[in-house]
Design an enzyme around this catalytic site. Structure first.
Site, short mmCIF file in Angstrom:
data_model
loop_
_atom_site.label_atom_id
_atom_site.label_comp_id
_atom_site.label_asym_id
_atom_site.label_seq_id
_atom_site.Cartn_x
_atom_site.Cartn_y
_atom_site.Cartn_z
N TYR A 162 6.70 3.59 2.90
CA TYR A 162 6.48 2.33 2.19
C TYR A 162 7.80 1.65 1.80
CZ TYR A 162 1.39 2.91 1.75
OH TYR A 162 0.05 3.02 2.01
N GLU A 170 10.43 -5.79 5.60
CA GLU A 170 9.86 -7.09 5.24
C GLU A 170 10.83 -7.98 4.46
OE1 GLU A 170 5.76 -6.84 3.65
OE2 GLU A 170 5.90 -4.71 4.14
#
Length: 238
Positions: A162, A170
């Site tokens: 994550y 991202e």
């Protein structure tokens, strides 16, 4: 006997697991600096928000929506629209100079032509690995035949995946996109109605992204303590 709702969840999670696995296979032959990568089409993922909202699964509708919304914005608004970070086009897979058209699995897979951007590659790789594990776990749990090792992997692999997907993936991609967004005044027609620019919106997104992501991250940690804690307690009593 498998009930209709169980059959639906089994089918949904199995298709998603298979779709992300195909995406992962498409990514693996590509070095970080190659020009091509794969992403999963997020169209079907909105169903997870609906599943949570109607109580079909025990998860927060808000968290499900935030994850879907964040990923959809990243793929559709940033990667597909800004050639410098991700080239949109025919959505085909190019390998060794040959163009291989790929229709996907029930509309669940979309291939994205990505330029040599390690951050986009990192994002898609982290997404693919984590989602293959997650959806496989969900599918087998529906049948109550999930092996302990997969449960452990489901609630452990996210710990490195994550942060990798969000930080160098991202957020770094969106940061790289900022100059192009400002120069080209992307989505000015829409955001002009709100007396702001997409550039300002993207800066705001980057500012709140870590906090929204941390909420999801800590939620999965809470699930981890619940799931693996029970397993550990059972082993001690045995």
């Amino acid at each position: 006997m498998v009930r209709p709702l169980q059959l639906y969840l089994l089918s949904y999670n199995s298709v998603q697991a298979l779709g992300w696995f195909v995406a992962l296979l498409r990514l693996l032959p590509c070095p970080v600096h190659s020009s091509y990568a794969v992403a999963s089409d997020l169209t079907w993922a909105i169903l997870e928000t609906i599943h949570a909202a109607i109580g079909l699964v025990h998860t927060s509708p808000l968290l499900a929506f935030l994850q879907w919304g964040g990923r959809t914005h990243f793929v559709l608004a940033v990667v597909r629209q800004i050639p410098e970070v991700g080239r949109s086009g025919d959505f085909c897979f190019v390998w060794n100079g040959r163009i291989l058209h790929f229709c996907g699995i029930l509309g669940g897979i979309e291939l994205i032509h990505v330029q040599s951007s390690p951050s986009v590659f990192i994002t898609f790789m982290a997404w693919s690995i984590s989602e293959v594990i997650r959806y496989s776990h969900y599918a087998l749990t529906t049948l109550k035949v999930c092996p302990p090792w997969l449960t452990y992997l489901r609630y452990t692999a996210f710990i490195p995946l994550y942060p990798i997907g969000v930080g160098p993936g991202e957020m770094w991609t969106m940061y790289q996109a900022l100059p192009f967004v400002k120069e080209r005044k992307l989505y000015s027609g829409f955001f002009g109605k709100f007396s702001m620019s997409y550039h300002s919106f993207l800066v705001a997104v980057l500012a709140v992204y870590p906090f929204l992501w941390m909420k999801l991250y800590l939620h999965v940690f809470k699930q981890r303590r619940s799931k693996l804690g029970k397993t550990g307690g059972a082993k001690k009593r045995a």
